[in-house]
Write a protein that holds these residues in place. Structure first.
Motif, PDB file in Angstrom:
ATOM      1  N   TYR A  78      -2.689  13.214   1.789  1.00 48.77           N
ATOM      2  CA  TYR A  78      -3.673  12.212   1.417  1.00 48.77           C
ATOM      3  C   TYR A  78      -4.487  12.697   0.225  1.00 48.77           C
ATOM      4  CZ  TYR A  78      -2.847   9.230   5.420  1.00 48.77           C
ATOM      5  OH  TYR A  78      -2.274   8.367   6.307  1.00 48.77           O
ATOM      6  N   GLN A  90      -9.698   7.574   1.048  1.00 53.11           N
ATOM      7  CA  GLN A  90      -8.487   8.380   1.101  1.00 53.11           C
ATOM      8  C   GLN A  90      -7.304   7.492   1.419  1.00 53.11           C
ATOM      9  OE1 GLN A  90      -9.053  11.532   3.905  1.00 53.11           O
ATOM     10  NE2 GLN A  90      -9.971  12.855   2.357  1.00 53.11           N
ATOM     11  N   ALA A  91      -6.188   7.790   0.762  1.00 51.17           N
ATOM     12  CA  ALA A  91      -4.944   7.069   0.981  1.00 51.17           C
ATOM     13  C   ALA A  91      -3.792   8.024   0.680  1.00 51.17           C
ATOM     14  CB  ALA A  91      -4.878   5.840   0.079  1.00 51.17           C
ATOM     15  N   PRO A  92      -2.585   7.704   1.158  1.00 52.52           N
ATOM     16  CA  PRO A  92      -1.444   8.564   0.837  1.00 52.52           C
ATOM     17  C   PRO A  92      -1.296   8.700  -0.680  1.00 52.52           C
ATOM     18  CG  PRO A  92      -0.831   7.034   2.558  1.00 52.52           C
ATOM     19  CD  PRO A  92      -2.191   6.618   2.079  1.00 52.52           C
ATOM     20  N   CYS A  93      -0.959   9.910  -1.115  1.00 56.32           N
ATOM     21  CA  CYS A  93      -0.804  10.166  -2.557  1.00 56.32           C
ATOM     22  C   CYS A  93       0.399   9.416  -3.105  1.00 56.32           C
ATOM     23  CB  CYS A  93      -0.617  11.663  -2.811  1.00 56.32           C
ATOM     24  SG  CYS A  93      -2.044  12.635  -2.331  1.00 56.32           S
TER      25      CYS A  93
END
Length: 94
Positions: A78, A90-93
């Motif tokens: 993340y 935050q979020a998945p890269c």
């Protein structure tokens, strides 16, 4: 003696990532980096250079490892992003 310590430190850093997954390598890197920064800070702050560096390295390694582990959830890394209003999330890269 200083040369031997440098060689030993480089060897330890190299061996920390042998036969590891990418996530484990990242976590080990954070731990090693935290230990190095902690040792520098501990020796700079403490009057007793050896004990201060040792304590700083232990605390830094633990903190670095926690940070490295916290950046992944269920094997997904993340990243921190900022939306148009300036809020962090935050979020998945990508």
């Amino acid at each position: 003696m200083k040369r031997i310590c440098v060689i030993a430190a480089v060897a330890v850093m190299g061996l920390t990532t042998v036969a590891c997954t990418q996530q484990e390598q990242r976590t080990a890197g954070y731990g090693v980096g935290g230990a190095a920064l902690g040792a520098l800070a501990g020796s700079a702050i403490s009057g007793n250079k050896g004990h201060g560096a040792l304590a700083g390295a232990a605390i830094g390694a633990a903190a670095g490892t926690v940070v490295g582990v916290a950046q992944t959830r269920n094997g997904v890394k993340y990243c921190n992003y900022r939306d148009r209003q300036g809020r962090m999330y935050q979020a998945p890269c990508n």
